[in-house]
Design an enzyme around this catalytic site. Structure first.
Site, PDB file in Angstrom:
ATOM      1  N   CYS A   1      -4.957  12.395  12.515  1.00 54.13           N
ATOM      2  CA  CYS A   1      -5.675  11.116  12.480  1.00 54.13           C
ATOM      3  C   CYS A   1      -5.520  10.525  13.873  1.00 54.13           C
ATOM      4  O   CYS A   1      -4.905  11.125  14.750  1.00 54.13           O
ATOM      5  CB  CYS A   1      -5.099  10.205  11.409  1.00 54.13           C
ATOM      6  SG  CYS A   1      -3.554   9.491  11.864  1.00 54.13           S
TER       7      CYS A   1
ATOM      8  N   LYS B   1       0.844  -1.212   0.000  1.00 48.52           N
ATOM      9  CA  LYS B   1       0.000   0.000   0.000  1.00 48.52           C
ATOM     10  C   LYS B   1       0.867   1.246   0.000  1.00 48.52           C
ATOM     11  O   LYS B   1       0.654   2.174  -0.788  1.00 48.52           O
ATOM     12  CB  LYS B   1      -0.863  -0.007   1.258  1.00 48.52           C
ATOM     13  CG  LYS B   1      -1.574   1.302   1.553  1.00 48.52           C
ATOM     14  CD  LYS B   1      -2.461   1.249   2.783  1.00 48.52           C
ATOM     15  CE  LYS B   1      -1.728   1.469   4.065  1.00 48.52           C
ATOM     16  NZ  LYS B   1      -1.469   2.876   4.406  1.00 48.52           N
ATOM     17  N   ASN B   2       1.902   1.261   0.847  1.00 55.03           N
ATOM     18  CA  ASN B   2       2.689   2.485   1.032  1.00 55.03           C
ATOM     19  C   ASN B   2       3.738   2.700  -0.042  1.00 55.03           C
ATOM     20  O   ASN B   2       4.435   3.715  -0.027  1.00 55.03           O
ATOM     21  CB  ASN B   2       3.309   2.507   2.434  1.00 55.03           C
ATOM     22  CG  ASN B   2       2.234   2.707   3.502  1.00 55.03           C
ATOM     23  OD1 ASN B   2       1.089   3.020   3.186  1.00 55.03           O
ATOM     24  ND2 ASN B   2       2.600   2.518   4.755  1.00 55.03           N
TER      25      ASN B   2
ATOM     26  N   ARG C   1       0.274  14.645  12.936  1.00 51.87           N
ATOM     27  CA  ARG C   1       0.790  14.363  11.593  1.00 51.87           C
ATOM     28  C   ARG C   1       0.848  15.607  10.704  1.00 51.87           C
ATOM     29  O   ARG C   1       0.224  15.689   9.649  1.00 51.87           O
ATOM     30  CB  ARG C   1      -0.025  13.240  10.965  1.00 51.87           C
ATOM     31  CG  ARG C   1      -0.067  12.076  11.914  1.00 51.87           C
ATOM     32  CD  ARG C   1      -0.328  10.740  11.426  1.00 51.87           C
ATOM     33  NE  ARG C   1       0.372  10.281  10.272  1.00 51.87           N
ATOM     34  CZ  ARG C   1      -0.082   9.227   9.566  1.00 51.87           C
ATOM     35  NH1 ARG C   1      -1.197   8.665   9.914  1.00 51.87           N
ATOM     36  NH2 ARG C   1       0.572   8.811   8.508  1.00 51.87           N
TER      37      ARG C   1
ATOM     38  N   ASP D   1       4.791   0.648  12.087  1.00 52.33           N
ATOM     39  CA  ASP D   1       3.590  -0.002  11.544  1.00 52.33           C
ATOM     40  C   ASP D   1       3.463  -1.450  11.971  1.00 52.33           C
ATOM     41  O   ASP D   1       2.468  -2.097  11.667  1.00 52.33           O
ATOM     42  CB  ASP D   1       3.577   0.069  10.011  1.00 52.33           C
ATOM     43  CG  ASP D   1       3.323   1.484   9.531  1.00 52.33           C
ATOM     44  OD1 ASP D   1       3.480   1.743   8.338  1.00 52.33           O
ATOM     45  OD2 ASP D   1       2.991   2.327  10.373  1.00 52.33           O
TER      46      ASP D   1
ATOM     47  N   ARG E   1      -8.647  -0.608   4.725  1.00 54.53           N
ATOM     48  CA  ARG E   1      -7.792   0.408   4.091  1.00 54.53           C
ATOM     49  C   ARG E   1      -6.446  -0.202   3.700  1.00 54.53           C
ATOM     50  O   ARG E   1      -5.814   0.241   2.760  1.00 54.53           O
ATOM     51  CB  ARG E   1      -7.529   1.566   5.059  1.00 54.53           C
ATOM     52  CG  ARG E   1      -8.768   2.299   5.486  1.00 54.53           C
ATOM     53  CD  ARG E   1      -8.436   3.510   6.293  1.00 54.53           C
ATOM     54  NE  ARG E   1      -7.448   4.342   5.594  1.00 54.53           N
ATOM     55  CZ  ARG E   1      -7.127   5.556   5.995  1.00 54.53           C
ATOM     56  NH1 ARG E   1      -7.687   6.060   7.096  1.00 54.53           N
ATOM     57  NH2 ARG E   1      -6.253   6.283   5.341  1.00 54.53           N
TER      58      ARG E   1
HETATM   59  C1  EPZ Z   1       4.206   7.043   6.473  1.00 52.16           C
HETATM   60  O1  EPZ Z   1       3.408   8.051   7.050  1.00 52.16           O
HETATM   61  C2  EPZ Z   1       3.313   5.821   6.326  1.00 52.16           C
HETATM   62  N1  EPZ Z   1       2.200   6.145   5.414  1.00 52.16           N
HETATM   63  C3  EPZ Z   1       2.783   5.414   7.702  1.00 52.16           C
HETATM   64  O2  EPZ Z   1       2.027   4.229   7.535  1.00 52.16           O
HETATM   65  C4  EPZ Z   1       3.981   5.108   8.609  1.00 52.16           C
HETATM   66  O3  EPZ Z   1       3.507   4.797   9.895  1.00 52.16           O
HETATM   67  C5  EPZ Z   1       4.907   6.336   8.664  1.00 52.16           C
HETATM   68  O4  EPZ Z   1       5.308   6.714   7.337  1.00 52.16           O
HETATM   69  C6  EPZ Z   1       6.175   6.055   9.469  1.00 52.16           C
HETATM   70  O5  EPZ Z   1       6.863   4.976   8.891  1.00 52.16           O
HETATM   71  C7  EPZ Z   1       2.427   6.134   4.090  1.00 52.16           C
HETATM   72  O6  EPZ Z   1       3.533   5.875   3.622  1.00 52.16           O
HETATM   73  C8  EPZ Z   1       1.242   6.435   3.217  1.00 52.16           C
HETATM   74  P1  EPZ Z   1       6.187  10.410   8.563  1.00 52.16           P
HETATM   75  P2  EPZ Z   1       3.950   9.574   7.091  1.00 52.16           P
HETATM   76  O7  EPZ Z   1       6.062  11.663   7.755  1.00 52.16           O
HETATM   77  O8  EPZ Z   1       4.843   9.805   5.917  1.00 52.16           O
HETATM   78  C9  EPZ Z   1       6.387  13.812  11.889  1.00 52.16           C
HETATM   79  C10 EPZ Z   1       0.183   2.826   7.763  1.00 52.16           C
HETATM   80  O9  EPZ Z   1      -0.208   2.235   8.766  1.00 52.16           O
HETATM   81  N2  EPZ Z   1       6.280  14.763  10.766  1.00 52.16           N
HETATM   82  O10 EPZ Z   1       7.334   9.499   8.283  1.00 52.16           O
HETATM   83  O11 EPZ Z   1       2.789  10.473   7.269  1.00 52.16           O
HETATM   84  C11 EPZ Z   1       5.129  12.957  12.048  1.00 52.16           C
HETATM   85  O12 EPZ Z   1       4.174  13.635  12.825  1.00 52.16           O
HETATM   86  C12 EPZ Z   1       0.632   4.258   7.862  1.00 52.16           C
HETATM   87  O13 EPZ Z   1       0.283   2.303   6.629  1.00 52.16           O
HETATM   88  C13 EPZ Z   1       6.288  16.131  11.026  1.00 52.16           C
HETATM   89  O14 EPZ Z   1       6.339  16.559  12.175  1.00 52.16           O
HETATM   90  O15 EPZ Z   1       4.844   9.571   8.392  1.00 52.16           O
HETATM   91  C14 EPZ Z   1       5.669  11.721  12.719  1.00 52.16           C
HETATM   92  O16 EPZ Z   1       5.771  11.972  14.104  1.00 52.16           O
HETATM   93  C15 EPZ Z   1       0.326   4.847   9.218  1.00 52.16           C
HETATM   94  N3  EPZ Z   1       6.201  17.004   9.979  1.00 52.16           N
HETATM   95  C16 EPZ Z   1       7.071  11.573  12.122  1.00 52.16           C
HETATM   96  O17 EPZ Z   1       7.405  12.863  11.597  1.00 52.16           O
HETATM   97  C17 EPZ Z   1       6.136  16.584   8.680  1.00 52.16           C
HETATM   98  O18 EPZ Z   1       6.076  17.438   7.763  1.00 52.16           O
HETATM   99  C18 EPZ Z   1       7.176  10.545  10.984  1.00 52.16           C
HETATM  100  O19 EPZ Z   1       6.108  10.796  10.104  1.00 52.16           O
HETATM  101  C19 EPZ Z   1       6.141  15.186   8.429  1.00 52.16           C
HETATM  102  C20 EPZ Z   1       6.221  14.302   9.480  1.00 52.16           C
END
Ligand code: EPZ
Length: 417
Positions: free
Chosen positions: A117, A22-23, A122, A305, A397
């Site tokens: 969410c 998915k990702n 996020r 995850d 999802r």
């Molecule tokens: C991706 O989400 C995945 N989703 C998530 O999978 C996964 O849990 C996550 O990466 C971490 O591996 C997809 O790829 C579609 P991040 P993402 O940006 O990119 C903070 C699932 O279950 N952050 O790596 O949204 C954020 O709040 C989903 O399939 C900022 O502060 O995660 C978090 O604490 C859930 N500012 C950390 O960084 C930003 O601009 C990592 O988030 C971006 C992120």
């Protein structure tokens, strides 16, 4: 709303095929916005998030044609509406991934801010900061990100933290920029590499994907390509955990352990036997699992995850373990539901102390987010008696035909409407 009814106590056995990731598929669908020639994808999983993303890019003018059972043909030659509306974005945060490609291809984009969410606020500040570094004029107004750029310019970007979709958005924005972009502190997740491989197949010039420094040399335009989506490592890990927790023995096909070292290490520590072949992985559970502590962190460390799924294992293992969640601020919501099934879990900030119990007892529980739902399925498969999981739209999802695959592995599970 659909529910899942599980009769627990049966060790999983047999084999199932793993679906496409998915990702990896979500950003790669957005990559189709970058060029007017067709992008042909295979091994695309049938998931609600994928359908949502296809609806989102279709309303922008992208032609979407199904191609066989798991193939797609995407044609964005008719792209004429660089808008991602709130009512679509609010159901799937990954919609933010259209921002970079729309800016690169159309020079403008209006993308609804994804709400928070269940698992955390996020924010997308790193996505915006990176695009501004590339010369985009970006402001947030009325809940939308408004971005404009005649042509993005290559820049050196250092993200404040490792962000998977942030790295992916900036990589896609950079492939048509003028000059070289360097993304430092880049996410190293395999799904980032799969996106980079697809972009390179489309004519992009990218090096360093999979390391924390990714270099992208902008080109004038991209061309059509064909790309197979990589296997879903989290779906793989989820079924491995289900087999471990139920004391079973399974083999997963069309996947590999290549991207699951951290998870495989923890399953070995818990006492499982694991056999890795070229495109399959087999697990045999021990009589009694040993509790295993873990700490989530960006790839290649233990993936956030997989945290909820491993908590379910620790609920029925021998001994106590500490699970530390370092990525999201609210990713323990499965704990209170597991406690309803009889688990012994104590939460202290971002630590969960799990002490194994002799047995779990079936109950009605509620799914709160995608991976929490998977954790409840695993616990329900182990618990004595019946477990009814509500709000399983979360599951749909990210897990293709989950009850079908579980039934194939001998689980007594059915979907009730
Ligand atoms: C991706 O989400 C995945 N989703 C998530 O999978 C996964 O849990 C996550 O990466 C971490 O591996 C997809 O790829 C579609 P991040 P993402 O940006 O990119 C903070 C699932 O279950 N952050 O790596 O949204 C954020 O709040 C989903 O399939 C900022 O502060 O995660 C978090 O604490 C859930 N500012 C950390 O960084 C930003 O601009 C990592 O988030 C971006 C992120």
């Amino acid at each position: 709303m659909d529910k899942l009814l599980i009769q627990g106590g049966t060790p999983l056995s047999g084999e199932v095929a793993i679906s496409g990731a998915k990702n990896a598929a979500l950003p790669i669908l957005c990559a189709s916005l970058l060029c007017a020639e067709p992008l042909r994808l295979s091994n695309v999983p049938h998931l609600n998030d994928i359908s949502t993303m296809l609806r989102l890019i279709a309303q922008m003018g992208v032609g979407v044609t199904l191609d066989g059972t798991d193939g797609l043909l995407l044609d964005s030659s008719g792209l004429n509406n660089p808008l991602a509306p709130y009512d679509m974005v609010k159901t799937m945060r990954a919609s933010i991934l259209v921002l970079g490609p729309l800016l690169a291809r159309c020079g403008e984009a209006r993308v609804s801010l994804p709400g928070g969410c269940a698992i955390g606020a996020r924010p997308v500040d790193q996505h915006i900061k990176g695009l501004q570094a590339m010369g985009a004029e970006v402001h947030v107004e009325n809940g939308y990100v408004h971005a404009k750029a005649t042509r993005l310019k290559g820049a050196r970007i250092v993200t404040d933290m490792v962000t998977v979709t942030g790295t992916e958005n900036l990589m896609m924005a950079a492939v048509l920029a003028d000059g070289e972009t360097v993304i430092e502190n880049a996410a190293r997740e395999p799904e980032v590499v799969d996106l980079a491989n697809c972009l390179v197949a489309m004519g992009a010039q990218i090096s360093g994907a999979g390391t924390d420094i990714v270099r992208i040399r902008g080109v004038e335009r991209l061309h059509g390509a064909t790309h197979p989506i990589m296997p879903d490592r989290i779906e793989t890990g989820t079924y491995l955990c289900a087999a471990a927790a139920t004391g079973g023995a399974i083999r997963l096909l069309k996947t590999s352990a290549a991207y699951l070292d951290a998870v495989v290490d923890k399953l070995l520590d818990a006492g499982c036997d694991i056999a890795v072949e070229r495109d399959s992985i087999a697990l045999k559970a021990p009589q009694k699992l040993k509790a295993v502590s873990l700490r989530t962190a960006p790839y290649p460390a233990f993936p956030t995850d997989m945290q909820a799924q491993f908590m379910a294992i620790n609920c029925v293992a021998e001994g106590s373990a500490v699970i530390r969640e370092t990525i999201f601020e609210n990713r323990f919501m499965h704990a209170v539901e597991l406690i309803r099934l009889g688990a012994d879990i104590r939460i202290d900030a971002n630590n969960a102390v799990v002490t194994g119990v002799a047995r779990l007892d079936g109950a009605t529980v509620m799914a709160t987010d995608l991976r929490a739902s998977a954790s409840l399925v695993i616990a329900g498969l182990v618990a004595q008696g019946e477990t009814l999981i509500e709000r399983i739209y979360h599951l749909d999802r990210g897990y293709e035909r989950i009850e079908e695959k579980l039934m194939k592995l001998g689980a007594l599970v059915k979907r009730v409407h």
